[in-house]
Design a protein around this motif. Structure first.
Motif, PDB file in Angstrom:
ATOM      1  N   GLU A 114      14.942  10.953  69.559  1.00 47.47           N
ATOM      2  CA  GLU A 114      15.186  12.387  69.401  1.00 47.47           C
ATOM      3  C   GLU A 114      15.367  13.107  70.732  1.00 47.47           C
ATOM      4  OE1 GLU A 114      13.301  11.017  65.647  1.00 47.47           O
ATOM      5  OE2 GLU A 114      12.897  10.641  67.759  1.00 47.47           O
ATOM      6  N   ARG A 157      10.344  16.345  65.055  1.00 47.18           N
ATOM      7  CA  ARG A 157      11.097  17.540  64.655  1.00 47.18           C
ATOM      8  C   ARG A 157      11.018  18.624  65.727  1.00 47.18           C
ATOM      9  NH1 ARG A 157       8.604  15.610  60.085  1.00 47.18           N
ATOM     10  NH2 ARG A 157       6.933  17.182  60.078  1.00 47.18           N
ATOM     11  N   TYR A 206      18.359  15.052  60.730  1.00 43.54           N
ATOM     12  CA  TYR A 206      17.610  16.308  60.812  1.00 43.54           C
ATOM     13  C   TYR A 206      18.529  17.459  60.443  1.00 43.54           C
ATOM     14  CZ  TYR A 206      14.144  13.660  63.434  1.00 43.54           C
ATOM     15  OH  TYR A 206      13.193  12.750  63.805  1.00 43.54           O
ATOM     16  N   LYS A 223      14.172  20.347  67.612  1.00 43.58           N
ATOM     17  CA  LYS A 223      14.279  21.815  67.646  1.00 43.58           C
ATOM     18  C   LYS A 223      14.452  22.308  69.074  1.00 43.58           C
ATOM     19  CE  LYS A 223      11.804  26.038  66.558  1.00 43.58           C
ATOM     20  NZ  LYS A 223      10.578  26.630  66.061  1.00 43.58           N
ATOM     21  N   VAL A 239      13.154  23.134  61.229  1.00 40.08           N
ATOM     22  CA  VAL A 239      13.734  21.793  61.272  1.00 40.08           C
ATOM     23  C   VAL A 239      13.124  20.952  60.155  1.00 40.08           C
ATOM     24  CG1 VAL A 239      14.046  19.700  62.635  1.00 40.08           C
ATOM     25  CG2 VAL A 239      14.084  21.926  63.761  1.00 40.08           C
ATOM     26  N   TYR A 240      14.002  20.291  59.421  1.00 45.59           N
ATOM     27  CA  TYR A 240      13.593  19.425  58.322  1.00 45.59           C
ATOM     28  C   TYR A 240      14.335  18.095  58.441  1.00 45.59           C
ATOM     29  CZ  TYR A 240      12.240  23.989  56.513  1.00 45.59           C
ATOM     30  OH  TYR A 240      11.695  25.235  56.365  1.00 45.59           O
ATOM     31  N   GLU A 241      13.989  17.190  57.564  1.00 44.54           N
ATOM     32  CA  GLU A 241      14.680  15.910  57.506  1.00 44.54           C
ATOM     33  C   GLU A 241      15.414  15.822  56.171  1.00 44.54           C
ATOM     34  OE1 GLU A 241      13.609  11.166  57.400  1.00 44.54           O
ATOM     35  OE2 GLU A 241      12.130  12.546  58.233  1.00 44.54           O
ATOM     36  N   TYR A 258      10.378  14.768  54.316  1.00 46.18           N
ATOM     37  CA  TYR A 258      10.051  14.039  55.534  1.00 46.18           C
ATOM     38  C   TYR A 258       9.855  12.581  55.157  1.00 46.18           C
ATOM     39  CZ  TYR A 258       9.062  18.743  57.189  1.00 46.18           C
ATOM     40  OH  TYR A 258       9.157  20.074  57.501  1.00 46.18           O
ATOM     41  N   SER A 272      10.384  11.009  59.990  1.00 51.05           N
ATOM     42  CA  SER A 272      10.026  11.817  61.155  1.00 51.05           C
ATOM     43  C   SER A 272       8.591  12.331  61.091  1.00 51.05           C
ATOM     44  CB  SER A 272      10.988  12.996  61.300  1.00 51.05           C
ATOM     45  OG  SER A 272      10.812  13.902  60.226  1.00 51.05           O
TER      46      SER A 272
END
Length: 122
Positions: free
Chosen positions: A90, A36, A6, A40, A49-51, A28, A31
């Motif tokens: 996560e 996400r 992430y 966060k 938030v990204y992957e 993505y 996820s």
């Protein structure tokens, strides 16, 4: 189960849904939005938030040659956060935290495992 990387940023970026030849893509893969959101809330201080999808070397294999390919579009003083964990884990506490400055790369040796939170500062 898959390892997920992430990335947290303080600005929005475009998601890349198409295949590219780039070494790193923001997309993505594994996820879900709930995953996400957990990252966060529990690990990041950033707004978005990204992957990360990586081809070839993993994002944590940082060395002097990659310094040029690192998050180079950051303004001075900006930062990003990277959290690496197994998909579904996560919400678990991070095991290791690292603060790295792009100007000080190469890093002698950094051992990064699952559940590691990395802050990269420019």
């Amino acid at each position: 189960m898959s390892m997920v990387t992430y990335i947290g940023l303080n600005f929005p970026v475009e998601i890349n849904d198409d295949y590219t030849e780039e070494d790193v893509n923001i997309t993505y893969v594994f996820s879900e939005s709930e995953d996400r959101q957990i990252v966060k809330n529990q690990h990041f201080t950033t707004l978005f938030v990204y992957e990360l999808e990586t081809k070839g070397d993993h994002i944590w294999d940082m060395h002097n040659d990659k310094k040029i390919l690192s998050p180079h579009n950051f303004s001075k003083g900006d930062y990003c956060e990277i959290y690496i964990c197994w998909n579904g884990e996560e919400a678990e506490d991070s095991k290791k935290k690292l603060d790295l400055k792009l100007a000080q790369l190469p890093v002698e040796q950094v051992e990064i495992y699952e559940k590691c939170l990395i802050t990269l500062k420019n």
